[in-house]
Write a protein that holds these residues in place. Structure first.
Motif, PDB file in Angstrom:
ATOM      1  N   PRO A  68      -9.860  85.335  83.669  1.00 52.49           N
ATOM      2  CA  PRO A  68      -9.921  86.855  83.044  1.00 52.49           C
ATOM      3  C   PRO A  68     -11.114  87.593  83.325  1.00 52.49           C
ATOM      4  O   PRO A  68     -10.988  88.801  83.423  1.00 52.49           O
ATOM      5  N   GLN A  69     -12.501  87.121  83.176  1.00 53.03           N
ATOM      6  CA  GLN A  69     -13.451  87.841  83.348  1.00 53.03           C
ATOM      7  C   GLN A  69     -13.737  88.381  84.749  1.00 53.03           C
ATOM      8  O   GLN A  69     -14.096  89.556  84.984  1.00 53.03           O
ATOM      9  N   PHE A  70     -13.137  87.703  85.733  1.00 48.15           N
ATOM     10  CA  PHE A  70     -13.164  87.896  86.916  1.00 48.15           C
ATOM     11  C   PHE A  70     -12.212  89.015  87.326  1.00 48.15           C
ATOM     12  O   PHE A  70     -12.476  90.041  87.907  1.00 48.15           O
ATOM     13  N   ILE A  71     -11.005  88.921  86.865  1.00 46.04           N
ATOM     14  CA  ILE A  71      -9.852  89.951  87.206  1.00 46.04           C
ATOM     15  C   ILE A  71     -10.324  91.355  86.445  1.00 46.04           C
ATOM     16  O   ILE A  71     -10.424  92.465  87.065  1.00 46.04           O
ATOM     17  N   ASP A  72     -10.860  91.212  85.370  1.00 47.33           N
ATOM     18  CA  ASP A  72     -11.493  92.196  84.750  1.00 47.33           C
ATOM     19  C   ASP A  72     -12.815  93.274  85.544  1.00 47.33           C
ATOM     20  O   ASP A  72     -12.702  94.244  85.658  1.00 47.33           O
ATOM     21  N   LEU A  73     -13.666  92.262  85.947  1.00 42.59           N
ATOM     22  CA  LEU A  73     -14.778  92.657  86.794  1.00 42.59           C
ATOM     23  C   LEU A  73     -14.266  93.408  88.236  1.00 42.59           C
ATOM     24  O   LEU A  73     -14.579  94.353  88.490  1.00 42.59           O
TER      25      LEU A  73
END
Length: 195
Positions: free
Chosen positions: A73-78
């Motif tokens: 989720p952090q990767f997709i957000d960033l």
């Protein structure tokens, strides 16, 4: 060429992806503990929803880490915050909003949603026949498109993570020899190759 343009050209655009070293650097920067995550692109409500959906799309098993273990989720957000241009941001925000609107959110917000709420949504749009999927595509169903893209992004981010690339998939940092006509089961114990 600007970094944003380079990432846009080589990376993920609403679900269609190509692996790129530049995108890998974004993933490497997503190694902080998930509980301390403050979303950059998503709102807090959207982040909760994305996190729960991603966990159901790629859950942890006895043999492999889950999407949350490798900070998908952090990767997709960033990635969305750094790689998408203004036009793509507008489309992506519409898709995420359609997912939020499709969930039975009460006055408690996303925190009040139960796992069954997410499962029902995923089953309705992703556990369907090819005929039903084609019909939803013809109708240009935004929730179907958004969840399909989220699933694609999740799998892409998961497979490009360092942990999955080195520990789950077949990995050879210096592939020095080529052995032809060797069955996959013998070569890699049935695992796909890490890129």
């Amino acid at each position: 060429m600007k970094r944003r343009e380079a990432l846009k050209q080589i990376g993920l655009t609403l679900g269609y992806s190509a692996l790129a070293p530049s995108a890998l650097s974004i993933l490497q920067s997503c190694t902080s503990e998930a509980k301390k995550w403050t979303p950059v692109f998503f709102t807090e409500e959207e982040a909760i929803i994305i996190k729960n959906l991603v966990d159901l799309i790629l859950p942890k098993t006895d043999k492999s880490p889950g999407a949350l273990d490798v900070n998908v989720p952090q990767f997709i957000d960033l990635y969305a915050s750094k790689a998408y241009d203004d036009k793509t941001v507008v489309k992506y925000r519409e898709e995420i909003k359609s997912i939020v609107d499709a969930l039975p959110i009460s006055e408690d917000g996303a925190k009040g949603l139960k796992p069954e709420d997410y499962t029902t949504l995923l089953d309705k749009y992703l556990k369907i026949s090819k005929t039903e999927a084609n019909q939803l595509r013809k109708e240009r169903n935004l929730v179907f498109k958004a969840l399909s893209n989220l699933r694609n992004q999740t799998v892409w981010a998961y497979k490009t993570s360092e942990i999955v690339g080195e520990k789950v998939l077949a990995y050879d940092p210096i592939p020095a020899q080529q052995i032809g006509c060797l069955p996959l089961d013998e070569a890699t114990e049935g695992k796909a190759w890490s890129l």
